[in-house]
Motif scaffolding. Sequence first.
Motif, mmCIF file in Angstrom:
data_model
loop_
_atom_site.group_PDB
_atom_site.id
_atom_site.type_symbol
_atom_site.label_atom_id
_atom_site.label_comp_id
_atom_site.label_asym_id
_atom_site.label_seq_id
_atom_site.Cartn_x
_atom_site.Cartn_y
_atom_site.Cartn_z
ATOM 1 N N ALA A 191 -3.909 13.210 -3.791
ATOM 2 C CA ALA A 191 -3.464 12.679 -2.493
ATOM 3 C C ALA A 191 -3.888 11.230 -2.354
ATOM 4 N N ASP A 192 -3.080 10.433 -1.675
ATOM 5 C CA ASP A 192 -3.531 9.103 -1.265
ATOM 6 C C ASP A 192 -2.895 8.741 0.058
ATOM 7 N N SER A 193 -3.309 7.637 0.621
ATOM 8 C CA SER A 193 -2.821 7.025 1.863
ATOM 9 C C SER A 193 -3.818 7.196 3.008
ATOM 10 N N GLY A 194 -4.587 6.165 3.227
ATOM 11 C CA GLY A 194 -5.463 6.110 4.401
ATOM 12 C C GLY A 194 -6.888 6.593 4.199
ATOM 13 N N PHE A 195 -7.256 7.022 3.006
ATOM 14 C CA PHE A 195 -8.613 7.543 2.776
ATOM 15 C C PHE A 195 -9.598 6.364 2.699
ATOM 16 N N ARG A 196 -10.548 6.333 3.596
ATOM 17 C CA ARG A 196 -11.461 5.186 3.695
ATOM 18 C C ARG A 196 -12.939 5.556 3.671
ATOM 19 N N ARG A 197 -13.244 6.815 3.868
ATOM 20 C CA ARG A 197 -14.627 7.264 3.907
ATOM 21 C C ARG A 197 -14.791 8.437 2.947
ATOM 22 N N LEU A 236 -2.931 1.788 -13.276
ATOM 23 C CA LEU A 236 -2.309 0.462 -13.319
ATOM 24 C C LEU A 236 -0.866 0.566 -12.814
ATOM 25 N N SER A 237 -0.465 -0.398 -11.986
ATOM 26 C CA SER A 237 0.929 -0.458 -11.529
ATOM 27 C C SER A 237 1.768 -1.229 -12.544
ATOM 28 N N ASN A 238 3.009 -0.788 -12.748
ATOM 29 C CA ASN A 238 3.841 -1.572 -13.670
ATOM 30 C C ASN A 238 4.443 -2.799 -12.976
ATOM 31 N N VAL A 250 5.299 8.530 -12.032
ATOM 32 C CA VAL A 250 6.573 7.887 -11.683
ATOM 33 C C VAL A 250 6.708 7.887 -10.163
ATOM 34 N N THR A 251 6.815 6.702 -9.603
ATOM 35 C CA THR A 251 6.899 6.593 -8.137
ATOM 36 C C THR A 251 8.313 6.900 -7.675
ATOM 37 N N ILE A 252 8.397 7.806 -6.681
ATOM 38 C CA ILE A 252 9.728 8.262 -6.245
ATOM 39 C C ILE A 252 10.055 7.871 -4.796
ATOM 40 N N ILE A 272 4.804 12.857 -10.441
ATOM 41 C CA ILE A 272 5.604 12.023 -9.544
ATOM 42 C C ILE A 272 4.721 11.642 -8.365
ATOM 43 N N LYS A 273 4.891 10.404 -7.911
ATOM 44 C CA LYS A 273 4.057 9.864 -6.828
ATOM 45 C C LYS A 273 4.946 9.539 -5.634
ATOM 46 N N GLY A 274 4.491 10.041 -4.460
ATOM 47 C CA GLY A 274 5.280 9.792 -3.257
ATOM 48 C C GLY A 274 5.917 11.066 -2.743
ATOM 49 N N ALA A 328 4.712 3.878 -12.795
ATOM 50 C CA ALA A 328 5.916 3.124 -13.121
ATOM 51 C C ALA A 328 7.028 3.348 -12.111
ATOM 52 N N TYR A 329 7.745 2.256 -11.857
ATOM 53 C CA TYR A 329 9.059 2.328 -11.227
ATOM 54 C C TYR A 329 10.028 2.288 -12.394
ATOM 55 N N LEU A 330 10.711 3.377 -12.614
ATOM 56 C CA LEU A 330 11.592 3.403 -13.782
ATOM 57 C C LEU A 330 13.044 3.239 -13.368
ATOM 58 N N CYS A 355 -7.590 5.860 -3.629
ATOM 59 C CA CYS A 355 -7.708 4.860 -2.558
ATOM 60 C C CYS A 355 -7.063 3.575 -3.051
ATOM 61 N N GLY A 356 -6.379 2.898 -2.169
ATOM 62 C CA GLY A 356 -5.689 1.671 -2.554
ATOM 63 C C GLY A 356 -6.368 0.424 -2.031
ATOM 64 N N ARG A 357 -5.943 -0.015 -0.851
ATOM 65 C CA ARG A 357 -6.334 -1.327 -0.311
ATOM 66 C C ARG A 357 -7.830 -1.640 -0.417
ATOM 67 N N PRO A 358 -8.736 -0.701 -0.088
ATOM 68 C CA PRO A 358 -10.167 -1.074 -0.106
ATOM 69 C C PRO A 358 -10.634 -1.628 -1.449
ATOM 70 N N ALA A 385 -5.769 3.698 -6.680
ATOM 71 C CA ALA A 385 -4.305 3.832 -6.644
ATOM 72 C C ALA A 385 -3.650 2.607 -7.270
ATOM 73 N N PRO A 386 -2.437 2.777 -7.796
ATOM 74 C CA PRO A 386 -1.748 1.616 -8.391
ATOM 75 C C PRO A 386 -1.314 0.612 -7.332
ATOM 76 N N MET A 387 -1.592 -0.652 -7.593
ATOM 77 C CA MET A 387 -1.183 -1.699 -6.654
ATOM 78 C C MET A 387 -0.541 -2.850 -7.408
ATOM 79 N N GLY A 388 0.725 -3.116 -7.098
ATOM 80 C CA GLY A 388 1.470 -4.170 -7.774
ATOM 81 C C GLY A 388 1.017 -5.545 -7.317
ATOM 82 N N ILE A 389 1.301 -6.522 -8.124
ATOM 83 C CA ILE A 389 0.924 -7.933 -7.949
ATOM 84 C C ILE A 389 -0.467 -8.115 -7.309
HETATM 85 C C1 LIG Z 1 -0.843 -4.253 -2.258
HETATM 86 C C2 LIG Z 1 -0.308 -2.908 -2.607
HETATM 87 C C3 LIG Z 1 0.556 -2.783 -3.675
HETATM 88 C C4 LIG Z 1 1.043 -1.518 -4.029
HETATM 89 N N1 LIG Z 1 1.853 -1.413 -5.126
HETATM 90 C C5 LIG Z 1 2.234 -0.181 -5.530
HETATM 91 C C6 LIG Z 1 2.956 -0.034 -6.736
HETATM 92 O O1 LIG Z 1 3.228 -1.002 -7.448
HETATM 93 N N2 LIG Z 1 3.338 1.212 -7.083
HETATM 94 C C7 LIG Z 1 3.039 2.321 -6.328
HETATM 95 O O2 LIG Z 1 3.394 3.434 -6.694
HETATM 96 N N3 LIG Z 1 2.327 2.199 -5.190
HETATM 97 C C8 LIG Z 1 1.913 0.992 -4.785
HETATM 98 N N4 LIG Z 1 1.170 0.877 -3.657
HETATM 99 C C9 LIG Z 1 0.775 2.090 -2.922
HETATM 100 C C10 LIG Z 1 -0.543 2.637 -3.458
HETATM 101 O O3 LIG Z 1 -0.413 3.131 -4.767
HETATM 102 C C11 LIG Z 1 -1.072 3.797 -2.588
HETATM 103 O O4 LIG Z 1 -0.080 4.780 -2.448
HETATM 104 C C12 LIG Z 1 -1.520 3.339 -1.220
HETATM 105 O O5 LIG Z 1 -2.055 2.034 -1.247
HETATM 106 C C13 LIG Z 1 -2.578 4.300 -0.712
HETATM 107 O O6 LIG Z 1 -2.905 4.021 0.588
HETATM 108 P P1 LIG Z 1 -4.217 3.198 1.022
HETATM 109 O O7 LIG Z 1 -3.991 1.783 0.636
HETATM 110 O O8 LIG Z 1 -4.166 3.390 2.507
HETATM 111 O O9 LIG Z 1 -5.408 3.822 0.375
HETATM 112 C C14 LIG Z 1 0.676 -0.371 -3.272
HETATM 113 C C15 LIG Z 1 -0.188 -0.516 -2.191
HETATM 114 C C16 LIG Z 1 -0.684 -1.757 -1.854
HETATM 115 C C17 LIG Z 1 -1.650 -1.862 -0.715
#
Ligand SMILES: Cc1cc2nc3c(=O)[nH]c(=O)nc-3n(C[C@H](O)[C@H](O)[C@H](O)COP(=O)(O)O)c2cc1C
Length: 396
Positions: free
Chosen positions: A311-317, A108-110, A157-159, A256-258, A131-133, A334-337, A79-83
């Motif tokens: 789908a995303d959010s919370g998938f760890r296994r 890639l996150s913008n 595009v994140t909404i 669209i994401k979200g 992108a956040y547009l 998957c994001g954080r992992p 998943a895209p993760m900023g900074i």
């Molecule tokens: C550190 C961090 C930065 C994130 N930055 C963005 C971002 O720039 N754009 C975006 O659409 N989502 C961002 N997200 C959300 C992720 O894309 C994703 O929806 C989310 O991390 C998924 O959940 P999970 O971390 O539980 O797997 C970010 C998440 C984290 C943890």
Amino acid sequence: MSFERALNVFDLERMAKRRLPAGVFGFISGGAQDDRTRNNNRAALDRLRFKPRGLVDIAERGQDVTVFGHRFASPFGIAPMGIAGIARFEADIAMARAAARMNVPYVLSNMSTVPMEAVARSCDSVKWLQAYLPADRERSVRFVARAAAAGFQALLVTIDVPVGANRENNLRSGFTLPLHVTPRVIADGLLHPRWLTGVLLRTLAATGVPRLENSAAHDRPSILAAQNADLRAGGATIDWAFMRWLREEWRLPLLIKGVLHEADAREAVACGLDGVVVSNHGGRQLDGAVAPVEVLPEIVAAAGGRLTVIADSGFRRGGDILKGLALGAQLVLCGRPLLYGAALGGEAGVAHALQLLKAEVDRDLALLGATGIADLASADLLGALAKALPDGAAAP
Ligand SMILES: Cc1cc2nc3c(=O)[nH]c(=O)nc-3n(C[C@H](O)[C@H](O)[C@H](O)COP(=O)(O)O)c2cc1C
């Protein structure tokens, strides 16, 4: 302890917590307000149970999926993760390369601190951009032209960030954007010397104060700059009319994401979009929002086969990923992992995390009596709880 000893992504999280300054770890791991949505993402997945089939010949099985014409080796991606660069020097490149090595999608996150062109050049693979547009169409059109020229093949595009979230944990730790270098932030860094030298000082030496190199709303703002507070939406927010206009400007896959409401999936179809990411941003935006697995069936039904549903959010296994696919998603992010993997071991750390998930998907497919991903959604492999609810909703 080295990341190679992690048996699962929860181990990576524990190790990353020790490695990173508390403010940085809190920024990554935390959710909005009381973390109810972040925590429910896990709970909702846990409430779903499998109903495996037996005596199926599973000797030959595969987990590849085809999305937007590309055959990926596994049904999950990053998943895209900023900074992300606050966790590892050029973490975006580490994640892109590991994803390329494993042939899984990377987004890639913008809000990243590495120019999108450098990430695109770093490996030869399919790359998607989130992108956040800003509502300012001139700026947005310049941004999408740049993304196309850099070779990105899908735009998400994140909404779900019309305004910034209330992340109280970041306010407490002092880790906010724009970053305020307070005595507390300095002390936090000094207590984590590997991070201080390997991430902060290395980044400062290589690039100076990091900038959001791919911001669409402003021109390369520094992460210390005051105007950053509103850089996502750039003032006025985008709307459906904007998405219809953008559809004409960006002819490659547009998502669209979200999305958490089936009516938004219907709107996405009406706008001619290619897909939706069912996501609550990992619980980082609206605290109290539903978990994706609680609404996937309705959204998949509303998409009517005309959208790619991710789908995303919370998938760890691996099993969590299979639950998402059994509810009708075509791919899970998957994001954080993966960012914990990057923090601990760069590209190798991310690859280790991806490998763990891949092995779990493979084993659980076999234990479920399934030989491939394609038939999961129709195989009726989820237990009574998922079925007993009205309209096929996944969990209470
Ligand atoms: C550190 C961090 C930065 C994130 N930055 C963005 C971002 O720039 N754009 C975006 O659409 N989502 C961002 N997200 C959300 C992720 O894309 C994703 O929806 C989310 O991390 C998924 O959940 P999970 O971390 O539980 O797997 C970010 C998440 C984290 C943890």
